[in-house]
Design an enzyme around this catalytic site. Sequence first.
Site, PDB file in Angstrom:
ATOM      1  N   ILE A   1       0.648  -1.082   0.322  1.00  0.00           N
ATOM      2  CA  ILE A   1      -0.009   0.163   0.033  1.00  0.00           C
ATOM      3  C   ILE A   1       0.671   1.539  -0.141  1.00  0.00           C
ATOM      4  O   ILE A   1       0.687   2.422  -0.850  1.00  0.00           O
ATOM      5  CB  ILE A   1      -0.521   0.107   1.198  1.00  0.00           C
ATOM      6  CG1 ILE A   1      -1.861  -1.444   1.012  1.00  0.00           C
ATOM      7  CG2 ILE A   1      -1.387   1.246   1.290  1.00  0.00           C
ATOM      8  CD1 ILE A   1      -2.531  -1.459   2.425  1.00  0.00           C
TER       9      ILE A   1
ATOM     10  N   ASP B   1      10.033   2.559   7.947  1.00  0.00           N
ATOM     11  CA  ASP B   1       9.718   0.701   7.623  1.00  0.00           C
ATOM     12  C   ASP B   1      10.833   0.552   8.315  1.00  0.00           C
ATOM     13  O   ASP B   1      11.913   0.195   7.554  1.00  0.00           O
ATOM     14  CB  ASP B   1       9.277   0.703   6.346  1.00  0.00           C
ATOM     15  CG  ASP B   1       8.546  -0.660   5.585  1.00  0.00           C
ATOM     16  OD1 ASP B   1       9.669  -1.888   6.459  1.00  0.00           O
ATOM     17  OD2 ASP B   1       7.715  -0.518   5.319  1.00  0.00           O
TER      18      ASP B   1
ATOM     19  N   ARG C   1      -4.774   0.259   8.785  1.00  0.00           N
ATOM     20  CA  ARG C   1      -5.589  -0.334   9.753  1.00  0.00           C
ATOM     21  C   ARG C   1      -6.089   0.417  11.018  1.00  0.00           C
ATOM     22  O   ARG C   1      -5.027   1.873  11.018  1.00  0.00           O
ATOM     23  CB  ARG C   1      -4.344  -1.673  10.247  1.00  0.00           C
ATOM     24  CG  ARG C   1      -4.345  -2.470   9.620  1.00  0.00           C
ATOM     25  CD  ARG C   1      -5.144  -3.028   9.293  1.00  0.00           C
ATOM     26  NE  ARG C   1      -5.815  -4.667   8.881  1.00  0.00           N
ATOM     27  CZ  ARG C   1      -5.667  -5.676   8.977  1.00  0.00           C
ATOM     28  NH1 ARG C   1      -7.501  -5.530   9.730  1.00  0.00           N
ATOM     29  NH2 ARG C   1      -6.123  -6.638   8.079  1.00  0.00           N
TER      30      ARG C   1
ATOM     31  N   ASP D   1      -9.756   6.193   6.895  1.00  0.00           N
ATOM     32  CA  ASP D   1     -10.747   4.800   6.274  1.00  0.00           C
ATOM     33  C   ASP D   1     -10.827   3.776   7.002  1.00  0.00           C
ATOM     34  O   ASP D   1     -11.669   3.244   6.793  1.00  0.00           O
ATOM     35  CB  ASP D   1     -10.303   4.105   5.186  1.00  0.00           C
ATOM     36  CG  ASP D   1     -10.756   3.884   4.029  1.00  0.00           C
ATOM     37  OD1 ASP D   1     -12.085   3.651   4.045  1.00  0.00           O
ATOM     38  OD2 ASP D   1     -10.260   2.436   3.368  1.00  0.00           O
TER      39      ASP D   1
ATOM     40  N   GLU E   1     -14.469  -1.182  14.943  1.00  0.00           N
ATOM     41  CA  GLU E   1     -15.156  -0.992  13.274  1.00  0.00           C
ATOM     42  C   GLU E   1     -16.555  -1.671  13.130  1.00  0.00           C
ATOM     43  O   GLU E   1     -15.769  -2.685  14.220  1.00  0.00           O
ATOM     44  CB  GLU E   1     -14.318  -0.819  12.039  1.00  0.00           C
ATOM     45  CG  GLU E   1     -13.522  -0.210  11.240  1.00  0.00           C
ATOM     46  CD  GLU E   1     -13.143  -0.862  10.355  1.00  0.00           C
ATOM     47  OE1 GLU E   1     -13.351  -1.733  10.117  1.00  0.00           O
ATOM     48  OE2 GLU E   1     -11.967  -0.144  10.351  1.00  0.00           O
TER      49      GLU E   1
ATOM     50  N   HIS F   1     -14.326   1.886   6.392  1.00  0.00           N
ATOM     51  CA  HIS F   1     -12.796   0.816   5.583  1.00  0.00           C
ATOM     52  C   HIS F   1     -12.927   0.171   4.347  1.00  0.00           C
ATOM     53  O   HIS F   1     -13.771  -1.051   3.923  1.00  0.00           O
ATOM     54  CB  HIS F   1     -13.278  -0.373   6.415  1.00  0.00           C
ATOM     55  CG  HIS F   1     -11.872  -1.069   6.739  1.00  0.00           C
ATOM     56  ND1 HIS F   1     -11.589  -1.760   7.777  1.00  0.00           N
ATOM     57  CD2 HIS F   1     -11.399  -1.360   5.517  1.00  0.00           C
ATOM     58  CE1 HIS F   1     -10.462  -2.233   7.468  1.00  0.00           C
ATOM     59  NE2 HIS F   1      -9.802  -2.028   6.728  1.00  0.00           N
TER      60      HIS F   1
ATOM     61  N   ALA G   1     -10.434   0.312  -0.524  1.00  0.00           N
ATOM     62  CA  ALA G   1      -9.949  -1.304  -1.404  1.00  0.00           C
ATOM     63  C   ALA G   1     -11.352  -1.667  -2.989  1.00  0.00           C
ATOM     64  O   ALA G   1     -10.917  -2.238  -3.560  1.00  0.00           O
ATOM     65  CB  ALA G   1      -9.633  -1.935  -1.112  1.00  0.00           C
TER      66      ALA G   1
END
Length: 318
Positions: A150, A169, A231, A255, A260, A279, A282
């Site tokens: 992503i 990262d 996430r 998102d 949730e 969410h 995608a």
Amino acid sequence: MKIVVGTPFLGETLEMSLKSDFPGVDFAVAFERVDQRREIVDADGFLGWPDRETFLAANRLRWIHIPGMGLDRLEDVPEIAASNVVITNSPGPHAGPMADHAMGMILVLAHRVRDLIDDQRAKVWDTGKYAGRMIDLNGSTMGLFGLGGIGRAVAQRALAFGMEIYAVDPSPTEVPAGVRAVWGMDRLDDLLAMSDWFVVTAPKLPELSRVIDQRRLGLMKPGANVIAISRGGIIDEEALAAALESGSLAGAALDVTEVEPLPTDSPLWDLENLILSPHASALTPAMYEGRRQIFRENLRRFTRDKPLAFVCRLGEPS
């Protein structure tokens, strides 16, 4: 050989197309838990997320395929991790649309699209209202928290807007050309402090729970914006709401949230400088088709006793 289709996520008519391509396989559709517990008893494979009672009812299960990325729904079943059942998931097709969504959120915030829509509905034409309030993306700094599939897709799109990209990262596997630097977690504070647009594309890991807390949000420059696309639970939502209300952050877009669906009493609903989406970033037709193709390929391999693609283990990033 028997495969239980335990979710409608890839389409409620998936079974019919599978029957024509795999005539030697017995497919059982079981979307309800009671049906899953009955059908899994003599099943070899399961498409979906079986709960503990369902998994324990299986006598010969060898394969679970997750039609998405996240394995977290299986982590409540410790017996799965202790078993020899192979788990596969479906990486790849989600990254492009999620990156598109992230850039869409950025453009909505940068060009005051919410205000523009409100003015349109009210039949208000006020050019002066927007004078000096639009934001140039060209030359602005994007900080990516996570440079997996992503994050890389977001970086590629942001580069086309002339943005300067930096990332944190711990173990990047690929770095898109044009990304200026990739740092470890020890530079997360630096990344936040320099970002005009801070984008969360990191996987769900226990050590990242609310890691973007009040202190770290306070490091961000005035006028900065936060986007969360991967996430929920990585950003402390209470601290984010406070920063948005105080104006120390210009805006945010989520998102994903820690819980949730987002509870109706969450203060996030009422923030004028926050965009929420359920969410859904995608969920394009191409994403669903891509995931159906991944399942078909793995089913083809499974029926031929070939090694499966995208084998994963519980506890890995998702």
